[in-house]
Design a protein around this motif. Sequence first.
Motif, PDB file in Angstrom:
ATOM      1  N   ASN A  31       0.835  -1.205   0.000  1.00 26.74           N
ATOM      2  CA  ASN A  31       0.000   0.000   0.000  1.00 26.74           C
ATOM      3  C   ASN A  31       0.866   1.250   0.000  1.00 26.74           C
ATOM      4  OD1 ASN A  31       0.583   0.655   2.887  1.00 26.74           O
ATOM      5  ND2 ASN A  31      -0.552  -1.234   3.226  1.00 26.74           N
ATOM      6  N   VAL A  32       0.263   2.354  -0.459  1.00 26.28           N
ATOM      7  CA  VAL A  32       0.919   3.663  -0.453  1.00 26.28           C
ATOM      8  C   VAL A  32      -0.057   4.629   0.213  1.00 26.28           C
ATOM      9  CG1 VAL A  32       1.914   5.528  -1.834  1.00 26.28           C
ATOM     10  CG2 VAL A  32       2.137   3.143  -2.607  1.00 26.28           C
ATOM     11  N   LYS A  33       0.337   5.172   1.370  1.00 28.27           N
ATOM     12  CA  LYS A  33      -0.555   6.017   2.174  1.00 28.27           C
ATOM     13  C   LYS A  33       0.086   7.372   2.464  1.00 28.27           C
ATOM     14  CE  LYS A  33      -2.210   1.975   4.728  1.00 28.27           C
ATOM     15  NZ  LYS A  33      -2.356   1.375   6.058  1.00 28.27           N
ATOM     16  N   PHE A  34      -0.764   8.327   2.827  1.00 30.94           N
ATOM     17  CA  PHE A  34      -0.274   9.626   3.273  1.00 30.94           C
ATOM     18  C   PHE A  34      -1.200  10.146   4.365  1.00 30.94           C
ATOM     19  CE2 PHE A  34      -3.248  10.513  -0.118  1.00 30.94           C
ATOM     20  CZ  PHE A  34      -3.993  11.584   0.363  1.00 30.94           C
ATOM     21  N   THR A  35      -0.672  11.082   5.160  1.00 31.37           N
ATOM     22  CA  THR A  35      -1.453  11.721   6.227  1.00 31.37           C
ATOM     23  C   THR A  35      -1.168  13.210   6.219  1.00 31.37           C
ATOM     24  OG1 THR A  35      -1.275   9.722   7.596  1.00 31.37           O
ATOM     25  CG2 THR A  35      -1.892  11.754   8.722  1.00 31.37           C
ATOM     26  N   VAL A  36      -2.237  14.001   6.323  1.00 32.34           N
ATOM     27  CA  VAL A  36      -2.124  15.449   6.509  1.00 32.34           C
ATOM     28  C   VAL A  36      -2.941  15.822   7.739  1.00 32.34           C
ATOM     29  CG1 VAL A  36      -1.756  16.000   4.072  1.00 32.34           C
ATOM     30  CG2 VAL A  36      -4.082  15.982   4.984  1.00 32.34           C
ATOM     31  N   THR A  37      -2.658  16.986   8.304  1.00 33.87           N
ATOM     32  CA  THR A  37      -3.431  17.472   9.438  1.00 33.87           C
ATOM     33  C   THR A  37      -4.412  18.525   8.938  1.00 33.87           C
ATOM     34  OG1 THR A  37      -1.589  17.044  10.929  1.00 33.87           O
ATOM     35  CG2 THR A  37      -3.306  18.526  11.730  1.00 33.87           C
ATOM     36  N   HIS A  38      -5.672  18.375   9.312  1.00 30.95           N
ATOM     37  CA  HIS A  38      -6.736  19.296   8.903  1.00 30.95           C
ATOM     38  C   HIS A  38      -7.057  20.237  10.059  1.00 30.95           C
ATOM     39  CE1 HIS A  38     -11.095  20.276   8.093  1.00 30.95           C
ATOM     40  NE2 HIS A  38     -10.483  20.681   6.985  1.00 30.95           N
ATOM     41  N   LEU A  39      -7.066  21.546   9.776  1.00 31.56           N
ATOM     42  CA  LEU A  39      -7.378  22.587  10.762  1.00 31.56           C
ATOM     43  C   LEU A  39      -6.530  22.486  12.023  1.00 31.56           C
ATOM     44  CD1 LEU A  39     -11.285  22.690  10.466  1.00 31.56           C
ATOM     45  CD2 LEU A  39      -9.605  24.189   9.363  1.00 31.56           C
ATOM     46  N   MET A  40      -5.325  21.923  11.874  1.00 28.71           N
ATOM     47  CA  MET A  40      -4.331  21.816  12.933  1.00 28.71           C
ATOM     48  C   MET A  40      -4.767  20.945  14.108  1.00 28.71           C
ATOM     49  SD  MET A  40      -2.842  25.757  12.618  1.00 28.71           S
ATOM     50  CE  MET A  40      -2.800  26.000  14.328  1.00 28.71           C
ATOM     51  N   VAL A  41      -5.880  20.179  13.955  1.00 26.43           N
ATOM     52  CA  VAL A  41      -6.350  19.396  15.093  1.00 26.43           C
ATOM     53  C   VAL A  41      -6.664  17.936  14.763  1.00 26.43           C
ATOM     54  CG1 VAL A  41      -7.296  21.375  16.350  1.00 26.43           C
ATOM     55  CG2 VAL A  41      -8.759  20.110  14.756  1.00 26.43           C
ATOM     56  N   SER A  42      -6.762  17.588  13.479  1.00 25.62           N
ATOM     57  CA  SER A  42      -7.190  16.235  13.142  1.00 25.62           C
ATOM     58  C   SER A  42      -6.407  15.700  11.950  1.00 25.62           C
ATOM     59  CB  SER A  42      -8.688  16.241  12.809  1.00 25.62           C
ATOM     60  OG  SER A  42      -9.115  14.967  12.398  1.00 25.62           O
ATOM     61  N   ASP A  43      -5.932  14.477  12.065  1.00 29.61           N
ATOM     62  CA  ASP A  43      -5.217  13.853  10.954  1.00 29.61           C
ATOM     63  C   ASP A  43      -6.201  13.191   9.994  1.00 29.61           C
ATOM     64  OD1 ASP A  43      -2.774  14.633  11.882  1.00 29.61           O
ATOM     65  OD2 ASP A  43      -2.229  12.693  12.729  1.00 29.61           O
ATOM     66  N   VAL A  44      -5.942  13.360   8.702  1.00 31.01           N
ATOM     67  CA  VAL A  44      -6.737  12.738   7.643  1.00 31.01           C
ATOM     68  C   VAL A  44      -5.790  11.865   6.830  1.00 31.01           C
ATOM     69  CG1 VAL A  44      -8.126  13.127   5.574  1.00 31.01           C
ATOM     70  CG2 VAL A  44      -8.361  14.659   7.550  1.00 31.01           C
ATOM     71  N   ASP A  45      -6.184  10.610   6.637  1.00 36.45           N
ATOM     72  CA  ASP A  45      -5.369   9.652   5.903  1.00 36.45           C
ATOM     73  C   ASP A  45      -5.900   9.455   4.489  1.00 36.45           C
ATOM     74  OD1 ASP A  45      -3.793   9.094   8.193  1.00 36.45           O
ATOM     75  OD2 ASP A  45      -5.295   7.672   8.900  1.00 36.45           O
ATOM     76  N   GLY A  46      -4.989   9.184   3.594  1.00 34.52           N
ATOM     77  CA  GLY A  46      -5.352   8.860   2.225  1.00 34.52           C
ATOM     78  C   GLY A  46      -4.531   7.684   1.730  1.00 34.52           C
ATOM     79  N   ILE A  47      -5.024   7.069   0.681  1.00 33.13           N
ATOM     80  CA  ILE A  47      -4.342   5.927   0.081  1.00 33.13           C
ATOM     81  C   ILE A  47      -4.455   6.034  -1.429  1.00 33.13           C
ATOM     82  CG2 ILE A  47      -6.395   4.439   0.177  1.00 33.13           C
ATOM     83  CD1 ILE A  47      -4.436   2.119   0.923  1.00 33.13           C
ATOM     84  N   PHE A  48      -3.451   5.534  -2.122  1.00 33.29           N
ATOM     85  CA  PHE A  48      -3.505   5.447  -3.582  1.00 33.29           C
ATOM     86  C   PHE A  48      -3.763   3.997  -3.947  1.00 33.29           C
ATOM     87  CE2 PHE A  48      -0.907   9.206  -2.854  1.00 33.29           C
ATOM     88  CZ  PHE A  48      -1.538  10.121  -3.684  1.00 33.29           C
ATOM     89  N   SER A 168      -1.672  25.151  -3.081  1.00 36.36           N
ATOM     90  CA  SER A 168      -1.138  26.434  -2.611  1.00 36.36           C
ATOM     91  C   SER A 168      -2.220  27.423  -2.166  1.00 36.36           C
ATOM     92  CB  SER A 168      -0.262  27.070  -3.693  1.00 36.36           C
ATOM     93  OG  SER A 168      -0.983  27.204  -4.898  1.00 36.36           O
ATOM     94  N   LYS A 169      -3.479  27.193  -2.535  1.00 36.93           N
ATOM     95  CA  LYS A 169      -4.576  28.074  -2.096  1.00 36.93           C
ATOM     96  C   LYS A 169      -4.925  27.853  -0.632  1.00 36.93           C
ATOM     97  CE  LYS A 169      -7.026  28.077  -6.531  1.00 36.93           C
ATOM     98  NZ  LYS A 169      -8.305  27.671  -7.171  1.00 36.93           N
ATOM     99  N   PHE A 170      -4.436  26.753  -0.072  1.00 36.94           N
ATOM    100  CA  PHE A 170      -4.834  26.366   1.281  1.00 36.94           C
ATOM    101  C   PHE A 170      -3.626  26.417   2.206  1.00 36.94           C
ATOM    102  CE2 PHE A 170      -7.609  24.538  -1.826  1.00 36.94           C
ATOM    103  CZ  PHE A 170      -8.877  24.818  -1.322  1.00 36.94           C
ATOM    104  N   GLY A 171      -3.667  27.344   3.145  1.00 35.22           N
ATOM    105  CA  GLY A 171      -2.554  27.548   4.062  1.00 35.22           C
ATOM    106  C   GLY A 171      -2.418  26.436   5.081  1.00 35.22           C
ATOM    107  N   ASN A 172      -1.340  26.515   5.844  1.00 32.77           N
ATOM    108  CA  ASN A 172      -0.996  25.507   6.841  1.00 32.77           C
ATOM    109  C   ASN A 172      -2.072  25.362   7.914  1.00 32.77           C
ATOM    110  OD1 ASN A 172       0.923  23.563   7.753  1.00 32.77           O
ATOM    111  ND2 ASN A 172       1.560  24.983   9.369  1.00 32.77           N
ATOM    112  N   ALA A 173      -2.806  26.444   8.199  1.00 33.44           N
ATOM    113  CA  ALA A 173      -3.870  26.380   9.204  1.00 33.44           C
ATOM    114  C   ALA A 173      -5.038  25.528   8.723  1.00 33.44           C
ATOM    115  CB  ALA A 173      -4.348  27.780   9.562  1.00 33.44           C
ATOM    116  N   MET A 174      -5.199  25.425   7.412  1.00 36.05           N
ATOM    117  CA  MET A 174      -6.283  24.614   6.829  1.00 36.05           C
ATOM    118  C   MET A 174      -5.828  23.171   6.617  1.00 36.05           C
ATOM    119  SD  MET A 174      -9.415  24.581   5.591  1.00 36.05           S
ATOM    120  CE  MET A 174      -9.912  26.225   5.147  1.00 36.05           C
ATOM    121  N   VAL A 175      -4.703  23.013   5.908  1.00 36.56           N
ATOM    122  CA  VAL A 175      -4.125  21.698   5.634  1.00 36.56           C
ATOM    123  C   VAL A 175      -2.625  21.806   5.892  1.00 36.56           C
ATOM    124  CG1 VAL A 175      -3.743  19.904   3.907  1.00 36.56           C
ATOM    125  CG2 VAL A 175      -5.850  21.241   3.836  1.00 36.56           C
TER     126      VAL A 175
END
Length: 191
Positions: A31-48, A168-175
Amino acid sequence: MKKILILLAAAFSYTAASAQTTWNVDKAHSNVKFTVTHLMVSDVDGIFKNYDATITAAKPDFSDAKFQISIQTASVSTDNDQRDKHITSADFFDVATYPTITFTSTAITKTSDKHYKLTGNLTLHGVTKPASFDLWYRGTIQNPMSKADDAGFQLTGTIKRSDFNFGSKFGNAMVSDEVTIKANGEFGKAK
């Protein structure tokens, strides 16, 4: 004497090149996965879901391995249809323009027993940059079903979205700018 040395060098080069073994990813056990933080409080996972990967190596400990990975961006899934539609749009992956993410290794350095630093060129969103990942070689076994050799790896690391002009439209506070990558790969020795 000079001709003999040239012939020996050519024979050595041919032997070294022919000793390379190719290993192909077993997608049923990878598997190939990634994680980003949404609104600086919650992790969101994705997979290809659609990708390909090969390894070439001559040494049994893979200390000379070369990795080639290609991921189809349209295959991304975060287990949310609305979000998946958004991240495949021009705001993020822009799958119509940039259908693949690729990684081609350029160097591998042993850091400890079965652990390596894997460096290469990562192309994401049309931008190619050097990237380094931690690589854990989990071992090689004989697959009891196929009777062929299988090798296992885990790749982990972090990249920055901003390095690839991604979302790039979405700052670090968002994603979060930092994206954690984790890939587990089982590779079968090519016959």
